[in-house]
Design a protein around this motif. Structure first.
Motif, PDB file in Angstrom:
ATOM      1  N   MET A 302       0.794  -1.120  -0.101  1.00  0.00           N
ATOM      2  CA  MET A 302       0.003   0.010   0.106  1.00  0.00           C
ATOM      3  C   MET A 302       0.804   1.153   0.072  1.00  0.00           C
ATOM      4  N   THR A 303       2.066   1.229   0.661  1.00  0.00           N
ATOM      5  CA  THR A 303       2.811   2.370   0.751  1.00  0.00           C
ATOM      6  C   THR A 303       3.420   2.747  -0.617  1.00  0.00           C
ATOM      7  N   ALA A 304       3.691   1.557  -1.449  1.00  0.00           N
ATOM      8  CA  ALA A 304       4.245   1.696  -2.843  1.00  0.00           C
ATOM      9  C   ALA A 304       3.173   2.424  -3.700  1.00  0.00           C
ATOM     10  N   GLN A 305       2.027   1.684  -3.429  1.00  0.00           N
ATOM     11  CA  GLN A 305       0.903   2.535  -4.028  1.00  0.00           C
ATOM     12  C   GLN A 305       0.768   3.963  -4.226  1.00  0.00           C
ATOM     13  N   ALA A 306       0.765   4.294  -2.852  1.00  0.00           N
ATOM     14  CA  ALA A 306       0.693   5.777  -2.712  1.00  0.00           C
ATOM     15  C   ALA A 306       1.832   6.551  -3.387  1.00  0.00           C
ATOM     16  N   GLU A 307       3.124   5.893  -3.020  1.00  0.00           N
ATOM     17  CA  GLU A 307       4.264   6.578  -3.739  1.00  0.00           C
ATOM     18  C   GLU A 307       3.987   6.475  -5.351  1.00  0.00           C
ATOM     19  N   ALA A 308       3.351   5.532  -5.865  1.00  0.00           N
ATOM     20  CA  ALA A 308       3.277   5.484  -7.363  1.00  0.00           C
ATOM     21  C   ALA A 308       2.562   6.836  -7.781  1.00  0.00           C
ATOM     22  N   ILE A 309       1.397   7.188  -6.882  1.00  0.00           N
ATOM     23  CA  ILE A 309       0.768   8.345  -7.584  1.00  0.00           C
ATOM     24  C   ILE A 309       1.747   9.683  -7.645  1.00  0.00           C
ATOM     25  N   LEU A 310       2.610   9.704  -6.426  1.00  0.00           N
ATOM     26  CA  LEU A 310       3.401  10.797  -6.567  1.00  0.00           C
ATOM     27  C   LEU A 310       4.674  10.960  -7.677  1.00  0.00           C
ATOM     28  N   GLN A 311       5.135   9.519  -7.962  1.00  0.00           N
ATOM     29  CA  GLN A 311       5.863   9.436  -9.190  1.00  0.00           C
ATOM     30  C   GLN A 311       5.343   9.578 -10.333  1.00  0.00           C
ATOM     31  N   GLY A 312       3.937   9.257 -10.587  1.00  0.00           N
ATOM     32  CA  GLY A 312       3.568   9.447 -11.781  1.00  0.00           C
ATOM     33  C   GLY A 312       3.189  11.134 -11.942  1.00  0.00           C
ATOM     34  N   LEU A 313       3.039  11.851 -10.695  1.00  0.00           N
ATOM     35  CA  LEU A 313       2.724  13.225 -10.883  1.00  0.00           C
ATOM     36  C   LEU A 313       4.012  14.178 -10.943  1.00  0.00           C
ATOM     37  N   GLU A 314       5.148  13.284 -10.854  1.00  0.00           N
ATOM     38  CA  GLU A 314       6.267  13.902 -10.753  1.00  0.00           C
ATOM     39  C   GLU A 314       6.948  14.798  -9.643  1.00  0.00           C
ATOM     40  N   LEU A 315       6.123  14.385  -8.303  1.00  0.00           N
ATOM     41  CA  LEU A 315       6.371  15.284  -7.305  1.00  0.00           C
ATOM     42  C   LEU A 315       7.395  14.762  -6.261  1.00  0.00           C
ATOM     43  N   PRO A 316       8.338  15.246  -6.090  1.00  0.00           N
ATOM     44  CA  PRO A 316       9.498  14.835  -4.984  1.00  0.00           C
ATOM     45  C   PRO A 316       9.009  14.621  -3.535  1.00  0.00           C
ATOM     46  N   TYR A 317       9.243  13.566  -3.258  1.00  0.00           N
ATOM     47  CA  TYR A 317       8.729  13.211  -1.587  1.00  0.00           C
ATOM     48  C   TYR A 317       9.568  12.482  -0.910  1.00  0.00           C
TER      49      TYR A 317
END
Length: 430
Positions: A302-317
């Motif tokens: 689930m953590t990876a799924q949330a991270e994938a949204i930010l990666q898709g939006l090219e947002l550093p986190y």
């Protein structure tokens, strides 16, 4: 809620885990209540057995015509019946006291959770992306020229008071596009089942996920007794409230886009400017219902799924693991994902992903039949933001801002915006 049998087996370990949360020992109080409760139950059962024996003897005495014995036994039955009722009522009251106390005790942290008193003691796990180097001083989202026409706090304050916003035009469309992008990604690529649920729930549903009884001040209650959900974790998780599932039905992975409502009690003066902390906001929420052996692997998923949204939006986190002093009431372990906000020159939380073990399952009396048979076990639950839509909007606007007040939009959103790639300084999409 905690298993009193586990506390009986190892009260020292229970108190030691509470000490990690900076809470006083409570095992002795729980076990005293439990011992008294069980004694009353045993006494009531013994008295019930005596009543049953006397009831049989009443019939025999009457058949023999022994009036004196008949009257003695009938009086004994009546007396014992009253004693049984009193003891059962006392046992029920003690049971309520024990349950009420257990319902106020937070979940216990896993061994891997770092000790600490506050967010300063959280531990960073990893980072993705690098904050963009800007040759101008970035501003917060509400001060970007192209955003101002579409983000109206004054009208919202007239309508509802502080900590509300009216979105309109291009900004409202970007906000809607973000929610749709999140849903599509979770459904099409992560295998979650889209679910739509009410935003008004009964008190028992808030109890099931841990918002009640201890944190009622953090949520809104209607005059007729319903509660507005602080997140669709409440409704998604409680879809299995009282259920007995087959192991083959697990894991059950759901996602919902909903309005959320929080009173923000205790947060006076924090993040009052802009959209960061609102009374009404939107989230795309993920919930998993699983078995006792799969929880930690599901947490990483689930953590990876949330991270994938930010990666898709090219947002550093960055992703962090919360320390014992910063975790929520129902969690055994929590990963927070913090997105980079140039306007604040800092990382800010945009998702929390928590594994709760059987804590919520026990509160909801939600169980499953183990594979291969055996006694039903309580389900294990997880929840996580995938993501908070308003905060993602903030991150997209601040990270894409240009010196002229326009905003370059992430490629992932272009199909949802009719091919537009830019929020112009005039507040229009282009």
């Amino acid at each position: 809620m905690h298993d009193i049998r586990a506390i009986r087996d190892n009260p020292q370990a229970f108190d030691a885990a509470l000490a990690r949360l900076d809470l006083p020992p409570v095992a002795a109080q729980l076990l005293s209540l439990d011992e008294t409760r069980r004694a009353r139950i045993k006494a009531a059962e013994d008295a019930q057995a005596e009543q049953n024996r006397a009831s049989k003897q009443v019939g025999a005495a009457k058949a023999k015509g022994d009036e004196a014995e008949f009257e003695r036994l009938r009086a004994l039955v009546a007396e014992t019946k009253a004693q049984v009722a009193a003891m059962q009522a006392e046992a029920a009251d003690l049971d309520r006291q024990l349950r009420d106390l257990l319902m106020t005790i937070p979940n216990l942290p896993l061994d891997r959770v770092p000790d600490g008193a506050s967010e300063a003691d959280n531990v960073e796990l990893r980072r993705w992306g690098s904050p963009r180097q800007m040759d101008f001083t970035p501003v917060e989202h509400f001060d970007i020229a192209g955003v101002r026409p579409g983000m109206d706090f004054a009208t919202a304050a007239k309508l509802s008071g502080s900590r509300f916003v009216v979105l309109q035009g291009a900004v409202a469309r970007i906000h809607r596009a973000l929610a749709q992008y999140m849903l599509d990604t979770h459904i099409d690529h992560h295998g979650l089942t889209e679910t739509w649920t009410p935003v008004l729930v009964l008190p028992a549903m808030m109890e099931g996920t841990g918002q009640l009884p201890k944190f009622g001040d953090d949520s809104y209650r209607t005059t007729d007794g319903w509660w507005l959900i602080p997140t669709s974790e409440v409704t998604l998780t409680n879809t299995v409230n009282g259920a007995l599932l087959d192991h083959a039905d697990l894991p059950r992975r759901m996602v919902a886009h909903s309005q959320c409502f929080r009173s923000e009690a205790g947060s006076a003066g924090r993040d009052t400017a802009g959209m960061l902390r609102q009374h009404q906001f939107e989230k795309v929420e993920m919930v998993s219902i699983t078995d006792a052996d799969s929880g930690l692997a599901e947490h990483d998923r689930m953590t990876a799924q949330a991270e994938a949204i930010l990666q898709g939006l090219e947002l550093p986190y960055r992703t962090i693991i919360l320390c014992t002093g910063d975790m929520g009431f129902s969690a055994r372990i929590t990963h927070d994902i913090e997105v980079w906000l140039p306007g604040q020159n800092s990382y800010r939380e945009i998702s929390s992903v928590s594994y709760c073990g059987d804590f919520q399952g026990r509160r909801m009396n939600a169980r499953y039949r183990p594979e291969g048979g055996g006694k039903p076990e309580f389900v294990h639950t997880l929840n996580g933001s995938g993501l908070a839509v308003g905060r993602t909007l903030i991150a997209v606007l601040e990270n894409g801002q240009q010196q002229d007040g326009s905003v370059v939009l992430p490629k992932a959103l272009h199909p949802y915006l009719g091919g537009c790639t830019l929020l112009g300084a005039d507040g229009r999409l282009a």
